[in-house]
Design a protein around this motif. Structure first.
Motif, short mmCIF file in Angstrom:
data_model
loop_
_atom_site.label_atom_id
_atom_site.label_comp_id
_atom_site.label_asym_id
_atom_site.label_seq_id
_atom_site.Cartn_x
_atom_site.Cartn_y
_atom_site.Cartn_z
N LEU A 54 51.27 5.89 37.99
CA LEU A 54 49.99 5.22 38.23
C LEU A 54 48.92 5.93 37.42
N ASP A 55 48.02 5.15 36.85
CA ASP A 55 46.93 5.73 36.06
C ASP A 55 45.64 5.01 36.43
N TYR A 56 44.76 5.72 37.13
CA TYR A 56 43.47 5.17 37.56
C TYR A 56 42.32 5.61 36.65
N ARG A 57 42.64 6.08 35.47
CA ARG A 57 41.69 6.59 34.47
C ARG A 57 41.08 7.94 34.83
N VAL A 58 40.76 8.18 36.09
CA VAL A 58 40.24 9.48 36.52
C VAL A 58 41.27 10.26 37.31
N ALA A 59 42.42 9.65 37.55
CA ALA A 59 43.53 10.29 38.25
C ALA A 59 44.83 9.66 37.78
N ILE A 60 45.83 10.50 37.55
CA ILE A 60 47.14 10.04 37.08
C ILE A 60 48.20 10.61 38.00
N GLY A 61 49.11 9.75 38.46
CA GLY A 61 50.23 10.17 39.28
C GLY A 61 51.52 10.16 38.49
N TYR A 62 52.20 11.30 38.47
CA TYR A 62 53.47 11.44 37.76
C TYR A 62 54.63 11.43 38.75
N GLY A 63 55.75 10.91 38.31
CA GLY A 63 56.95 10.92 39.14
C GLY A 63 58.05 10.11 38.48
N ARG A 64 58.89 9.51 39.32
CA ARG A 64 60.00 8.66 38.89
C ARG A 64 60.11 7.46 39.80
N ASP A 65 60.72 6.42 39.30
CA ASP A 65 61.08 5.25 40.11
C ASP A 65 59.91 4.66 40.88
N GLY A 66 58.72 4.66 40.27
CA GLY A 66 57.55 4.06 40.89
C GLY A 66 56.85 4.91 41.93
N LYS A 67 57.32 6.15 42.16
CA LYS A 67 56.71 7.02 43.17
C LYS A 67 56.01 8.20 42.52
N PRO A 68 54.68 8.21 42.52
CA PRO A 68 53.96 9.38 42.01
C PRO A 68 53.96 10.50 43.04
N ASP A 69 54.51 11.65 42.65
CA ASP A 69 54.59 12.80 43.55
C ASP A 69 53.57 13.88 43.21
N PHE A 70 53.15 13.93 41.95
CA PHE A 70 52.22 14.95 41.46
C PHE A 70 51.06 14.25 40.77
N TRP A 71 49.84 14.61 41.16
CA TRP A 71 48.63 13.97 40.63
C TRP A 71 47.75 14.99 39.92
N TYR A 78 50.43 17.57 30.60
CA TYR A 78 51.36 17.10 31.62
C TYR A 78 52.23 15.96 31.13
N ASP A 79 51.73 15.10 30.23
CA ASP A 79 52.59 14.09 29.62
C ASP A 79 53.77 14.77 28.93
N SER A 80 53.50 15.86 28.22
CA SER A 80 54.53 16.57 27.47
C SER A 80 55.49 17.33 28.37
N VAL A 81 54.96 18.24 29.19
CA VAL A 81 55.85 19.11 29.95
C VAL A 81 56.60 18.37 31.06
N LEU A 82 55.98 17.37 31.67
CA LEU A 82 56.70 16.61 32.69
C LEU A 82 57.65 15.60 32.05
N GLY A 83 57.26 15.12 30.86
CA GLY A 83 58.12 14.18 30.14
C GLY A 83 59.49 14.75 29.82
N VAL A 84 59.54 16.01 29.42
CA VAL A 84 60.84 16.60 29.10
C VAL A 84 61.69 16.80 30.35
N LEU A 85 61.08 16.77 31.53
CA LEU A 85 61.82 16.88 32.78
C LEU A 85 62.19 15.50 33.34
N GLY A 86 61.79 14.44 32.63
CA GLY A 86 62.12 13.09 33.06
C GLY A 86 61.10 12.43 33.95
N TYR A 87 59.90 13.02 34.06
CA TYR A 87 58.84 12.43 34.86
C TYR A 87 57.84 11.73 33.94
N THR A 88 57.31 10.60 34.39
CA THR A 88 56.36 9.83 33.60
C THR A 88 55.18 9.41 34.47
N ARG A 89 54.16 8.87 33.81
CA ARG A 89 53.01 8.33 34.53
C ARG A 89 53.47 7.12 35.34
#
Length: 129
Positions: A32-49, A19-30
């Motif tokens: 929030l990272d709680y070690r057991v859960a990671i939220g991806y999105g943009r502008d501080g808003k995790p939309d996909f976990w 997910y770091d790779s495939v979402l990264g090429v779409l412009g999405y990044t981590r």
């Protein structure tokens, strides 16, 4: 309608790299990272976990998904919760503030008839006190 959603991952290390790779090429990044859960999105808003299935609560036979629906206010969150219980849902968490997510996060969680974790969330609740 959809505020955010999440899936459980059986191979945590492989899923994080994927997910770091495939979402990264779409412009999405981590976001929030709680070690057991990671939220991806943009502008501080995790939309996909993604969540580590081996990390306790996420583990189980059904590999539940999590969907959070946007609510207009705290009354709507309560109405969602009441309607879900009346329709036979299992309560996971009654409506309340979740300051560990962010100030003003007010949500309720139920398990739907297929075992999925369904939430209603309002992001503008006043702080407790």
């Amino acid at each position: 309608m959809i505020d955010h959603f999440g899936i459980n991952c059986a191979d945590w290390e492989r899923s994080k790299a994927f997910y770091d790779s495939v979402l990264g090429v779409l412009g999405y990044t981590r976001q929030l990272d709680y070690r057991v859960a990671i939220g991806y999105g943009r502008d501080g808003k995790p939309d996909f976990w993604i969540a580590d299935m081996s990390a306790g609560e996420a583990a189980g036979p059904n590999r539940e998904v999590h969907f959070a629906f946007r609510a207009a206010d705290t009354d709507a969150v309560q109405a969602f919760y009441d309607a879900a219980l009346a329709a036979g849902a299992e309560s996971l968490h009654a409506p309340r503030l979740w300051p560990e997510y962010h100030p003003g996060y007010f949500g309720a969680f139920v398990r739907d008839p297929d075992g999925n974790n369904i939430e209603a969330v309002f992001h503008g609740a006043p702080p407790a006190g």
